[in-house]
Write a protein that holds these residues in place. Structure first.
Motif, short mmCIF file in Angstrom:
data_model
loop_
_atom_site.label_atom_id
_atom_site.label_comp_id
_atom_site.label_asym_id
_atom_site.label_seq_id
_atom_site.Cartn_x
_atom_site.Cartn_y
_atom_site.Cartn_z
N PHE A 61 0.81 -1.22 0.00
CA PHE A 61 0.00 0.00 0.00
C PHE A 61 0.84 1.28 0.00
CE2 PHE A 61 0.87 0.52 4.44
CZ PHE A 61 0.75 -0.73 5.04
N VAL A 62 2.17 1.16 0.09
CA VAL A 62 3.00 2.37 0.04
C VAL A 62 4.03 2.34 -1.10
CG1 VAL A 62 2.77 2.74 2.51
CG2 VAL A 62 4.79 1.54 1.63
N LYS A 63 4.06 1.24 -1.82
CA LYS A 63 5.04 1.14 -2.90
C LYS A 63 4.86 2.26 -3.91
CE LYS A 63 6.09 -3.80 -2.73
NZ LYS A 63 5.96 -5.11 -3.41
N GLY A 64 5.97 2.88 -4.26
CA GLY A 64 5.94 3.98 -5.20
C GLY A 64 5.65 5.33 -4.58
N ARG A 65 5.25 5.34 -3.30
CA ARG A 65 4.93 6.61 -2.64
C ARG A 65 5.89 6.90 -1.48
NH1 ARG A 65 0.19 7.24 0.02
NH2 ARG A 65 0.08 5.02 0.61
N PHE A 66 6.29 5.87 -0.78
CA PHE A 66 7.16 6.03 0.39
C PHE A 66 8.55 5.49 0.09
CE2 PHE A 66 3.67 5.76 3.94
CZ PHE A 66 2.94 6.74 3.27
N THR A 67 9.54 6.11 0.71
CA THR A 67 10.91 5.65 0.57
C THR A 67 11.58 5.63 1.93
OG1 THR A 67 11.07 6.62 -1.65
CG2 THR A 67 13.13 6.04 -0.55
N ILE A 68 12.16 4.49 2.27
CA ILE A 68 12.91 4.39 3.51
C ILE A 68 14.39 4.52 3.18
CG2 ILE A 68 13.06 1.85 3.43
CD1 ILE A 68 12.77 1.88 6.50
#
Length: 116
Positions: A61-68
């Protein structure tokens, strides 16, 4: 190991936030660090993680939007969150996992609220 999370706040849908998790103490055996979140009335869930060699893992649900990411020199892990939606509203927790002791350490959590 002590974790201090920061960077949460109120943002409009489509906006961005960057969470930070600073670490202190003996982190020599901490091989995985991650971010979890707990929406109101729901259980805590994994958002993203990063290993000591830089391998990353993301919830769908966060792939492509969040980066760690991490800054080893500053002993800090970041979570860059873009294109936020109200469904991302939650308390976000930083986690450090000691793979030798098989023990998880948790930060105090930082609240993210996304308005529509």
């Amino acid at each position: 190991v002590q974790l201090q999370a920061s960077g949460g706040g109120l943002v409009q849908a489509g906006g961005s936030l960057r969470l930070s998790c600073s670490t202190s103490g003996n982190i020599s055996a901490v091989n995985v660090m991650g971010w979890f979140r707990q929406p109101p009335g729901n259980r805590r869930e994994l958002v993203a993680s990063i290993t000591s060699i830089g391998n990353t893992n993301y919830a769908d649900f966060v792939k492509g939007r969040f980066t760690i990411s991490r800054d080893i020199a500053k002993s800090t892990v970041y979570l860059q969150m873009n294109d936020l939606s109200p469904e991302d509203s939650a308390v976000y927790y930083c986690n450090a996992y000691d793979t030798i002791a098989r023990h998880s350490y948790w930060g105090q959590g930082t609240l993210v609220t996304v308005s529509s």
